[in-house]
Design a protein around this motif. Structure first.
Motif, PDB file in Angstrom:
ATOM      1  N   LYS A 186       0.836  -1.211   0.000  1.00 23.50           N
ATOM      2  CA  LYS A 186       0.000   0.000   0.000  1.00 23.50           C
ATOM      3  C   LYS A 186       0.865   1.253   0.000  1.00 23.50           C
ATOM      4  O   LYS A 186       0.526   2.260  -0.623  1.00 23.50           O
ATOM      5  N   VAL A 187       1.985   1.197   0.711  1.00 28.09           N
ATOM      6  CA  VAL A 187       2.920   2.329   0.725  1.00 28.09           C
ATOM      7  C   VAL A 187       3.400   2.606  -0.696  1.00 28.09           C
ATOM      8  O   VAL A 187       3.367   3.754  -1.168  1.00 28.09           O
ATOM      9  N   ILE A 188       3.850   1.562  -1.391  1.00 31.53           N
ATOM     10  CA  ILE A 188       4.362   1.728  -2.751  1.00 31.53           C
ATOM     11  C   ILE A 188       3.252   2.203  -3.680  1.00 31.53           C
ATOM     12  O   ILE A 188       3.473   3.075  -4.530  1.00 31.53           O
ATOM     13  N   ASP A 189       2.057   1.669  -3.533  1.00 31.84           N
ATOM     14  CA  ASP A 189       0.912   2.109  -4.326  1.00 31.84           C
ATOM     15  C   ASP A 189       0.695   3.615  -4.142  1.00 31.84           C
ATOM     16  O   ASP A 189       0.557   4.356  -5.116  1.00 31.84           O
ATOM     17  N   HIS A 190       0.692   4.075  -2.902  1.00 30.39           N
ATOM     18  CA  HIS A 190       0.486   5.504  -2.640  1.00 30.39           C
ATOM     19  C   HIS A 190       1.654   6.340  -3.161  1.00 30.39           C
ATOM     20  O   HIS A 190       1.433   7.416  -3.727  1.00 30.39           O
ATOM     21  N   LEU A 191       2.877   5.867  -2.992  1.00 32.17           N
ATOM     22  CA  LEU A 191       4.025   6.624  -3.505  1.00 32.17           C
ATOM     23  C   LEU A 191       3.936   6.792  -5.021  1.00 32.17           C
ATOM     24  O   LEU A 191       4.227   7.868  -5.555  1.00 32.17           O
ATOM     25  N   VAL A 192       3.527   5.749  -5.721  1.00 29.76           N
ATOM     26  CA  VAL A 192       3.370   5.858  -7.178  1.00 29.76           C
ATOM     27  C   VAL A 192       2.279   6.862  -7.506  1.00 29.76           C
ATOM     28  O   VAL A 192       2.483   7.770  -8.331  1.00 29.76           O
ATOM     29  N   ALA A 203      -1.010  -7.200  -6.213  1.00 25.51           N
ATOM     30  CA  ALA A 203      -2.055  -7.261  -7.229  1.00 25.51           C
ATOM     31  C   ALA A 203      -3.373  -6.670  -6.735  1.00 25.51           C
ATOM     32  O   ALA A 203      -4.196  -6.230  -7.544  1.00 25.51           O
ATOM     33  N   GLU A 204      -3.569  -6.614  -5.439  1.00 28.47           N
ATOM     34  CA  GLU A 204      -4.790  -6.036  -4.865  1.00 28.47           C
ATOM     35  C   GLU A 204      -4.768  -4.507  -4.852  1.00 28.47           C
ATOM     36  O   GLU A 204      -5.782  -3.884  -4.573  1.00 28.47           O
ATOM     37  N   THR A 205      -3.634  -3.897  -5.148  1.00 24.13           N
ATOM     38  CA  THR A 205      -3.523  -2.443  -5.169  1.00 24.13           C
ATOM     39  C   THR A 205      -3.898  -1.902  -6.549  1.00 24.13           C
ATOM     40  O   THR A 205      -4.210  -2.671  -7.461  1.00 24.13           O
ATOM     41  N   SER A 206      -3.805  -0.598  -6.707  1.00 23.71           N
ATOM     42  CA  SER A 206      -4.078   0.025  -8.010  1.00 23.71           C
ATOM     43  C   SER A 206      -2.816   0.195  -8.842  1.00 23.71           C
ATOM     44  O   SER A 206      -2.826   0.897  -9.853  1.00 23.71           O
ATOM     45  N   LEU A 207      -1.726  -0.464  -8.444  1.00 26.67           N
ATOM     46  CA  LEU A 207      -0.461  -0.296  -9.153  1.00 26.67           C
ATOM     47  C   LEU A 207      -0.543  -0.674 -10.635  1.00 26.67           C
ATOM     48  O   LEU A 207      -0.004   0.032 -11.488  1.00 26.67           O
ATOM     49  N   ARG A 208      -1.216  -1.766 -10.927  1.00 23.92           N
ATOM     50  CA  ARG A 208      -1.295  -2.198 -12.324  1.00 23.92           C
ATOM     51  C   ARG A 208      -1.913  -1.101 -13.194  1.00 23.92           C
ATOM     52  O   ARG A 208      -1.358  -0.737 -14.229  1.00 23.92           O
ATOM     53  N   SER A 209      -3.018  -0.542 -12.752  1.00 22.40           N
ATOM     54  CA  SER A 209      -3.673   0.492 -13.566  1.00 22.40           C
ATOM     55  C   SER A 209      -2.877   1.799 -13.577  1.00 22.40           C
ATOM     56  O   SER A 209      -2.909   2.532 -14.562  1.00 22.40           O
ATOM     57  N   SER A 210      -2.126   2.068 -12.526  1.00 20.89           N
ATOM     58  CA  SER A 210      -1.304   3.279 -12.495  1.00 20.89           C
ATOM     59  C   SER A 210      -0.093   3.154 -13.420  1.00 20.89           C
ATOM     60  O   SER A 210       0.288   4.114 -14.092  1.00 20.89           O
ATOM     61  N   LEU A 211       0.521   1.978 -13.450  1.00 22.24           N
ATOM     62  CA  LEU A 211       1.761   1.790 -14.195  1.00 22.24           C
ATOM     63  C   LEU A 211       1.551   1.385 -15.651  1.00 22.24           C
ATOM     64  O   LEU A 211       2.408   1.629 -16.500  1.00 22.24           O
ATOM     65  N   LEU A 219      10.926  -0.229 -16.583  1.00 21.56           N
ATOM     66  CA  LEU A 219      10.644  -0.664 -15.200  1.00 21.56           C
ATOM     67  C   LEU A 219       9.153  -0.724 -14.891  1.00 21.56           C
ATOM     68  O   LEU A 219       8.685  -1.718 -14.321  1.00 21.56           O
ATOM     69  N   PRO A 220       8.353   0.302 -15.245  1.00 22.92           N
ATOM     70  CA  PRO A 220       6.914   0.142 -15.016  1.00 22.92           C
ATOM     71  C   PRO A 220       6.317  -1.045 -15.782  1.00 22.92           C
ATOM     72  O   PRO A 220       5.463  -1.756 -15.256  1.00 22.92           O
ATOM     73  N   LYS A 221       6.786  -1.288 -16.992  1.00 21.62           N
ATOM     74  CA  LYS A 221       6.291  -2.437 -17.764  1.00 21.62           C
ATOM     75  C   LYS A 221       6.645  -3.745 -17.066  1.00 21.62           C
ATOM     76  O   LYS A 221       5.842  -4.670 -16.994  1.00 21.62           O
ATOM     77  N   ALA A 222       7.869  -3.810 -16.517  1.00 27.51           N
ATOM     78  CA  ALA A 222       8.291  -5.013 -15.788  1.00 27.51           C
ATOM     79  C   ALA A 222       7.445  -5.216 -14.536  1.00 27.51           C
ATOM     80  O   ALA A 222       7.099  -6.345 -14.185  1.00 27.51           O
ATOM     81  N   ALA A 223       7.087  -4.113 -13.878  1.00 29.86           N
ATOM     82  CA  ALA A 223       6.257  -4.214 -12.684  1.00 29.86           C
ATOM     83  C   ALA A 223       4.869  -4.718 -13.033  1.00 29.86           C
ATOM     84  O   ALA A 223       4.306  -5.578 -12.336  1.00 29.86           O
ATOM     85  N   VAL A 224       4.292  -4.214 -14.111  1.00 28.26           N
ATOM     86  CA  VAL A 224       2.973  -4.680 -14.549  1.00 28.26           C
ATOM     87  C   VAL A 224       3.046  -6.165 -14.875  1.00 28.26           C
ATOM     88  O   VAL A 224       2.178  -6.950 -14.473  1.00 28.26           O
ATOM     89  N   ALA A 225       4.101  -6.585 -15.546  1.00 27.38           N
ATOM     90  CA  ALA A 225       4.268  -8.013 -15.874  1.00 27.38           C
ATOM     91  C   ALA A 225       4.408  -8.849 -14.604  1.00 27.38           C
ATOM     92  O   ALA A 225       3.852  -9.951 -14.509  1.00 27.38           O
ATOM     93  N   ALA A 226       5.122  -8.331 -13.597  1.00 27.73           N
ATOM     94  CA  ALA A 226       5.294  -9.057 -12.331  1.00 27.73           C
ATOM     95  C   ALA A 226       3.974  -9.224 -11.605  1.00 27.73           C
ATOM     96  O   ALA A 226       3.784 -10.183 -10.853  1.00 27.73           O
ATOM     97  N   LEU A 227       3.049  -8.309 -11.826  1.00 29.93           N
ATOM     98  CA  LEU A 227       1.745  -8.362 -11.165  1.00 29.93           C
ATOM     99  C   LEU A 227       0.768  -9.288 -11.881  1.00 29.93           C
ATOM    100  O   LEU A 227      -0.290  -9.607 -11.362  1.00 29.93           O
ATOM    101  N   SER A 228       1.116  -9.695 -13.068  1.00 28.98           N
ATOM    102  CA  SER A 228       0.193 -10.515 -13.880  1.00 28.98           C
ATOM    103  C   SER A 228       0.325 -11.984 -13.533  1.00 28.98           C
ATOM    104  O   SER A 228       1.277 -12.476 -13.055  1.00 28.98           O
TER     105      SER A 228
END
Length: 160
Positions: free
Chosen positions: A99-105, A136-144, A151-160
């Motif tokens: 959640k911290v990382i989600d908010h920081l993004v 995966a429960e955060t909004s990171l995927r939709s933000s990134l 790096l954002p693409k890699a993060a989205v892939a890691a969440l999939s």
């Protein structure tokens, strides 16, 4: 402020954390320096996201978020530790770091370096399956997802 902070600052922060009941009578001087620095980094990120670094878990901002060179250093440090250490990965989401990382993004979408460092941490954290589920429960995927950087693409892939 730059990274890493001086030893006195780390010791003061870690001793404050440990006095809160987490350390069973131990102090910063009783732990390896890299462990103390990682603890410091995690608590700095909570504060940077606007959270109460004394709270048991991060549920959302209660204060004013901020981003500076020290926070960028803390993000890089935590990502590096997560890349290197299964123990660090296992502990990352125990108190709401996803959640911290989600908010920081969300708070720093215009800050390329901050978003990329958060993305690197997401990739490293998601090697641990339980973290992947929590991130995966955060909004990171939709933000990134809209970002066209590696790096954002890699993060989205890691969440999939």
């Amino acid at each position: 402020m730059s990274w890493p902070p001086d030893g006195a600052k780390i010791e003061e922060c870690v001793n404050k954390i440990l006095q809160g009941g987490k350390g069973k009578g131990k102090g910063a001087s009783d732990m390896p320096p890299d462990v103390a620095l990682t603890m410091y980094a995690a608590h700095l990120l909570v504060r940077a996201a606007g959270g109460d670094d004394g709270a048991a878990t991060f549920e959302g901002p209660v204060g004013t978020p901020f981003m500076d060179d020290e926070v960028l250093g803390a993000l890089a440090h935590l990502a590096e530790r997560a890349e290197e250490s299964e123990s660090t990965r296992e502990k990352l989401c125990a108190r709401g770091m996803e959640k911290v990382i989600d908010h920081l993004v969300q708070q720093n979408m215009a800050h390329t370096d901050a978003v990329d460092r958060c993305s690197r941490l997401v990739v490293a954290a998601c090697v641990h399956h339980a973290n992947k589920e929590k991130f995966a429960e955060t909004s990171l995927r939709s933000s990134l997802q809209p970002l066209e950087r590696d790096l954002p693409k890699a993060a989205v892939a890691a969440l999939s």
